[in-house]
Write a protein that holds these residues in place. Structure first.
Motif, PDB file in Angstrom:
ATOM      1  N   TYR A  64       0.961   6.705 -22.009  1.00  0.00           N
ATOM      2  CA  TYR A  64       1.963   5.724 -21.594  1.00  0.00           C
ATOM      3  C   TYR A  64       3.124   6.267 -20.767  1.00  0.00           C
ATOM      4  CZ  TYR A  64      -0.517   2.154 -24.015  1.00  0.00           C
ATOM      5  OH  TYR A  64      -1.492   1.267 -24.374  1.00  0.00           O
ATOM      6  N   PRO A  65       3.337   7.586 -20.672  1.00  0.00           N
ATOM      7  CA  PRO A  65       4.358   8.044 -19.725  1.00  0.00           C
ATOM      8  C   PRO A  65       4.023   7.545 -18.326  1.00  0.00           C
ATOM      9  CG  PRO A  65       3.702   9.821 -21.183  1.00  0.00           C
ATOM     10  CD  PRO A  65       2.750   8.692 -21.432  1.00  0.00           C
ATOM     11  N   TRP A  66       4.949   6.813 -17.704  1.00  0.00           N
ATOM     12  CA  TRP A  66       4.599   6.133 -16.456  1.00  0.00           C
ATOM     13  C   TRP A  66       4.242   7.101 -15.346  1.00  0.00           C
ATOM     14  CZ3 TRP A  66       7.360   6.625 -11.910  1.00  0.00           C
ATOM     15  CH2 TRP A  66       8.656   7.156 -11.989  1.00  0.00           C
ATOM     16  N   CYS A  67       4.774   8.345 -15.410  1.00  0.00           N
ATOM     17  CA  CYS A  67       4.469   9.292 -14.335  1.00  0.00           C
ATOM     18  C   CYS A  67       2.968   9.547 -14.237  1.00  0.00           C
ATOM     19  CB  CYS A  67       5.228  10.598 -14.544  1.00  0.00           C
ATOM     20  SG  CYS A  67       4.979  11.353 -16.161  1.00  0.00           S
ATOM     21  N   HIS A  68       2.302   9.790 -15.374  1.00  0.00           N
ATOM     22  CA  HIS A  68       0.869  10.090 -15.329  1.00  0.00           C
ATOM     23  C   HIS A  68       0.055   8.902 -14.824  1.00  0.00           C
ATOM     24  CE1 HIS A  68       1.029  14.063 -17.112  1.00  0.00           C
ATOM     25  NE2 HIS A  68       1.822  13.601 -18.056  1.00  0.00           N
ATOM     26  N   VAL A  69       0.402   7.713 -15.280  1.00  0.00           N
ATOM     27  CA  VAL A  69      -0.338   6.532 -14.841  1.00  0.00           C
ATOM     28  C   VAL A  69      -0.109   6.280 -13.356  1.00  0.00           C
ATOM     29  CG1 VAL A  69      -0.768   4.087 -15.245  1.00  0.00           C
ATOM     30  CG2 VAL A  69      -0.136   5.560 -17.172  1.00  0.00           C
ATOM     31  N   GLU A  70       1.157   6.422 -12.925  1.00  0.00           N
ATOM     32  CA  GLU A  70       1.462   6.213 -11.503  1.00  0.00           C
ATOM     33  C   GLU A  70       0.753   7.254 -10.635  1.00  0.00           C
ATOM     34  OE1 GLU A  70       2.885   3.602 -10.433  1.00  0.00           O
ATOM     35  OE2 GLU A  70       4.569   2.995 -11.684  1.00  0.00           O
ATOM     36  N   TYR A  71       0.750   8.526 -11.071  1.00  0.00           N
ATOM     37  CA  TYR A  71       0.033   9.552 -10.313  1.00  0.00           C
ATOM     38  C   TYR A  71      -1.425   9.160 -10.145  1.00  0.00           C
ATOM     39  CZ  TYR A  71       3.825  12.942 -11.134  1.00  0.00           C
ATOM     40  OH  TYR A  71       5.021  13.598 -11.186  1.00  0.00           O
ATOM     41  N   SER A  72      -2.037   8.745 -11.243  1.00  0.00           N
ATOM     42  CA  SER A  72      -3.460   8.424 -11.204  1.00  0.00           C
ATOM     43  C   SER A  72      -3.738   7.227 -10.315  1.00  0.00           C
ATOM     44  CB  SER A  72      -3.983   8.177 -12.625  1.00  0.00           C
ATOM     45  OG  SER A  72      -3.935   9.378 -13.370  1.00  0.00           O
ATOM     46  N   ARG A  73      -2.864   6.228 -10.350  1.00  0.00           N
ATOM     47  CA  ARG A  73      -3.034   5.067  -9.467  1.00  0.00           C
ATOM     48  C   ARG A  73      -2.861   5.461  -8.009  1.00  0.00           C
ATOM     49  NH1 ARG A  73      -5.883   1.185 -11.060  1.00  0.00           N
ATOM     50  NH2 ARG A  73      -4.697  -0.469 -10.036  1.00  0.00           N
ATOM     51  N   ASN A  74      -1.904   6.343  -7.744  1.00  0.00           N
ATOM     52  CA  ASN A  74      -1.709   6.814  -6.376  1.00  0.00           C
ATOM     53  C   ASN A  74      -2.923   7.609  -5.886  1.00  0.00           C
ATOM     54  OD1 ASN A  74       0.994   6.172  -5.160  1.00  0.00           O
ATOM     55  ND2 ASN A  74       1.709   6.985  -7.104  1.00  0.00           N
ATOM     56  N   PHE A  75      -3.378   8.549  -6.707  1.00  0.00           N
ATOM     57  CA  PHE A  75      -4.510   9.382  -6.305  1.00  0.00           C
ATOM     58  C   PHE A  75      -5.821   8.600  -6.270  1.00  0.00           C
ATOM     59  CE2 PHE A  75      -1.905  13.102  -8.024  1.00  0.00           C
ATOM     60  CZ  PHE A  75      -1.491  13.475  -6.749  1.00  0.00           C
ATOM     61  N   SER A  76      -5.851   7.445  -6.938  1.00  0.00           N
ATOM     62  CA  SER A  76      -7.016   6.567  -6.837  1.00  0.00           C
ATOM     63  C   SER A  76      -6.945   5.706  -5.587  1.00  0.00           C
ATOM     64  CB  SER A  76      -7.122   5.678  -8.084  1.00  0.00           C
ATOM     65  OG  SER A  76      -7.371   6.454  -9.232  1.00  0.00           O
ATOM     66  N   LEU A  77      -5.914   5.959  -4.776  1.00  0.00           N
ATOM     67  CA  LEU A  77      -5.720   5.285  -3.487  1.00  0.00           C
ATOM     68  C   LEU A  77      -5.537   3.784  -3.650  1.00  0.00           C
ATOM     69  CD1 LEU A  77      -8.301   7.281  -1.309  1.00  0.00           C
ATOM     70  CD2 LEU A  77      -5.883   7.795  -1.791  1.00  0.00           C
ATOM     71  N   HIS A  78      -4.733   3.408  -4.667  1.00  0.00           N
ATOM     72  CA  HIS A  78      -4.385   2.011  -4.878  1.00  0.00           C
ATOM     73  C   HIS A  78      -3.250   1.673  -3.913  1.00  0.00           C
ATOM     74  CE1 HIS A  78      -2.664  -1.539  -6.926  1.00  0.00           C
ATOM     75  NE2 HIS A  78      -3.880  -1.697  -7.407  1.00  0.00           N
ATOM     76  N   PRO A  79      -3.487   0.839  -2.887  1.00  0.00           N
ATOM     77  CA  PRO A  79      -2.518   0.649  -1.796  1.00  0.00           C
ATOM     78  C   PRO A  79      -1.131   0.216  -2.244  1.00  0.00           C
ATOM     79  CG  PRO A  79      -4.638  -0.323  -1.216  1.00  0.00           C
ATOM     80  CD  PRO A  79      -4.719   0.073  -2.666  1.00  0.00           C
ATOM     81  N   ALA A  80      -1.036  -0.779  -3.118  1.00  0.00           N
ATOM     82  CA  ALA A  80       0.274  -1.288  -3.526  1.00  0.00           C
ATOM     83  C   ALA A  80       1.075  -0.227  -4.286  1.00  0.00           C
ATOM     84  CB  ALA A  80       0.110  -2.540  -4.376  1.00  0.00           C
ATOM     85  N   THR A  81       0.378   0.576  -5.097  1.00  0.00           N
ATOM     86  CA  THR A  81       1.062   1.624  -5.844  1.00  0.00           C
ATOM     87  C   THR A  81       1.567   2.715  -4.910  1.00  0.00           C
ATOM     88  OG1 THR A  81      -0.464   1.193  -7.674  1.00  0.00           O
ATOM     89  CG2 THR A  81       0.864   3.186  -7.818  1.00  0.00           C
ATOM     90  N   ILE A  82       0.759   3.085  -3.933  1.00  0.00           N
ATOM     91  CA  ILE A  82       1.169   4.089  -2.948  1.00  0.00           C
ATOM     92  C   ILE A  82       2.403   3.615  -2.190  1.00  0.00           C
ATOM     93  CG2 ILE A  82       0.506   5.252  -0.803  1.00  0.00           C
ATOM     94  CD1 ILE A  82      -2.384   5.242  -1.866  1.00  0.00           C
ATOM     95  N   LEU A  83       2.395   2.364  -1.757  1.00  0.00           N
ATOM     96  CA  LEU A  83       3.538   1.819  -1.024  1.00  0.00           C
ATOM     97  C   LEU A  83       4.781   1.803  -1.901  1.00  0.00           C
ATOM     98  CD1 LEU A  83       4.556   0.548   1.580  1.00  0.00           C
ATOM     99  CD2 LEU A  83       3.862  -1.691   0.699  1.00  0.00           C
ATOM    100  N   ASN A  84       4.625   1.431  -3.160  1.00  0.00           N
ATOM    101  CA  ASN A  84       5.747   1.407  -4.107  1.00  0.00           C
ATOM    102  C   ASN A  84       6.351   2.807  -4.237  1.00  0.00           C
ATOM    103  OD1 ASN A  84       7.191  -0.071  -6.494  1.00  0.00           O
ATOM    104  ND2 ASN A  84       6.408   1.799  -7.419  1.00  0.00           N
ATOM    105  N   THR A  85       5.498   3.835  -4.305  1.00  0.00           N
ATOM    106  CA  THR A  85       5.972   5.221  -4.440  1.00  0.00           C
ATOM    107  C   THR A  85       6.676   5.689  -3.182  1.00  0.00           C
ATOM    108  OG1 THR A  85       4.171   5.717  -5.981  1.00  0.00           O
ATOM    109  CG2 THR A  85       5.256   7.585  -4.922  1.00  0.00           C
ATOM    110  N   LEU A  86       6.088   5.423  -2.037  1.00  0.00           N
ATOM    111  CA  LEU A  86       6.643   5.916  -0.778  1.00  0.00           C
ATOM    112  C   LEU A  86       8.020   5.325  -0.504  1.00  0.00           C
ATOM    113  CD1 LEU A  86       3.536   5.922   1.585  1.00  0.00           C
ATOM    114  CD2 LEU A  86       4.620   7.862   0.437  1.00  0.00           C
ATOM    115  N   LYS A  87       8.266   4.111  -0.955  1.00  0.00           N
ATOM    116  CA  LYS A  87       9.554   3.473  -0.715  1.00  0.00           C
ATOM    117  C   LYS A  87      10.670   4.174  -1.481  1.00  0.00           C
ATOM    118  CE  LYS A  87       8.050  -1.296   0.224  1.00  0.00           C
ATOM    119  NZ  LYS A  87       8.053  -2.684  -0.308  1.00  0.00           N
ATOM    120  N   ARG A  88      10.324   4.942  -2.508  1.00  0.00           N
ATOM    121  CA  ARG A  88      11.344   5.475  -3.407  1.00  0.00           C
ATOM    122  C   ARG A  88      11.496   6.985  -3.351  1.00  0.00           C
ATOM    123  NH1 ARG A  88       9.585   0.854  -4.391  1.00  0.00           N
ATOM    124  NH2 ARG A  88      10.663  -0.711  -5.643  1.00  0.00           N
ATOM    125  N   LEU A  89      10.580   7.684  -2.710  1.00  0.00           N
ATOM    126  CA  LEU A  89      10.669   9.155  -2.652  1.00  0.00           C
ATOM    127  C   LEU A  89      11.435   9.608  -1.413  1.00  0.00           C
ATOM    128  CD1 LEU A  89       7.146  10.269  -3.884  1.00  0.00           C
ATOM    129  CD2 LEU A  89       9.290  10.193  -5.155  1.00  0.00           C
TER     130      LEU A  89
END
Length: 323
Positions: free
Chosen positions: A298-323
């Motif tokens: 449940y730590p959001w970092c691990h789930v978000e990493y996995s969604r990003n590396f799974s090339l989930h477009p909306a998650t990638i865009l969400n991450t890029l807007k904040r880094l």
């Protein structure tokens, strides 16, 4: 984040198809010591011999040669290490993207750092004072607010990090409004068992409590859709709605990132994986995980990493807007 790092990430993800791993990011538990004893965290019960400053620099150099471009300092409380500012500067000299997770109490030490050395900082924030003290104990002080004022005024890329449970709705509302007032982000993750990083079994076994907790997730989803300053992706929040009955997801820990413990042991993550310490970080990383690994946490970092590396477009865009 630099375009070159995005390209490196994409290339590493493609190479993974052919079995080639690369530690793009290291989550470094620089210490498990802490000046608080939060009810949900067992870090300060874990005793480690800590690497010295020079040993950590050697590790950074080794991972830099392996392709690492992001280094996250976490704990415990990283600012208990007097050499943290020096290590941050060294990390930036290697052109690392740097991040720090802190409880925000040690304001005088935090003031000795510069936003030039920290690309992203997360400050633990649990809502109103009553809830914060119920979680963190009486040692929790309003210095957290002073820290956030300092970080906000110096233009640090800041995010509040909050846990929530079935009784947190008012505190979640408070946190979101407070983040808005400081023009920063906030993130949320459900309360979980630190030892397993899975759901709290007591809550799962009580339908009334579980329903209230899921209602709080729905509130966050609604606020996210209304453009509230919530860091979590909708993908993560939708996944958390399955609290207590989640589907395993493909985890990239040990393949595209790893965890470095205070004593230099390399692990996939704090929950799973071999403990490797041969003196050769490249060798250790290759040994971490040779097979696809599916689990959940449940730590959001691990789930978000996995969604990003799974090339989930909306998650990638969400991450890029904040880094």
């Amino acid at each position: 984040m630099k375009i070159s790092n995005l390209i490196k990430t994409l290339v590493a993800r493609i190479n993974l198809i052919h079995g080639k791993t690369m530690p793009l990011r290291i989550a470094h538990f620089i210490t498990t010591r802490c000046n608080l004893s939060c009810s949900f965290c067992g870090c300060n019960k874990m005793l480690y011999t800590e690497m010295g400053c020079d040993e950590i620099k050697e590790a950074m150099l080794a991972f830099n040669k392996l392709g690492t471009f992001a280094w996250g300092f976490t704990g415990g409380e990283p600012f208990l290490r007097n050499d943290l500012p020096e290590l941050l500067k060294f990390a930036k000299s290697l052109d690392f993207y740097t991040s720090v997770v802190t409880n925000g109490i040690l304001i005088e030490k935090i003031k000795k750092t510069s936003c030039a050395d920290i690309d992203f900082i997360m400050v633990s924030f649990h809502g109103k004072e009553d809830r914060a003290k119920s979680i963190c104990g009486e040692k929790h002080t309003n210095k957290v607010f002073e820290t956030i004022d300092f970080l906000s005024s110096r233009k640090f890329n800041t995010c509040l990090s909050s846990t929530f449970d079935e009784n947190s709705l008012d505190d979640m509302k408070y946190t979101i409004e407070y983040a808005k007032s400081k023009n920063i982000y906030c993130s949320f993750e459900p309360i979980f068992d630190f030892a397993t990083q899975a759901e709290d079994k007591g809550r799962v076994s009580n339908p009334a409590i579980l329903k209230k907790l899921i209602n709080n997730v729905n509130f966050l989803i609604e606020q996210k859709k209304k453009k509230a300053p919530i860091w979590n992706s909708l993908s993560y929040l939708e996944w958390v709605k399955n609290y207590g009955r989640p589907n395993n997801f493909y985890c990239y820990a040990g393949k595209l990132y790893a965890t470095l413990m205070p004593d230099g042991i390399l692990r996939r993550c704090p929950k799973y994986g071999n403990e490797e310490k041969s003196g050769n970080y490249g060798y250790d990383f290759k040994k971490l995980n040779s097979e696809p690994h599916k689990c959940y946490c449940y730590p959001w970092c691990h789930v978000e990493y996995s969604r990003n590396f799974s090339l989930h477009p909306a998650t990638i865009l969400n991450t890029l807007k904040r880094l």
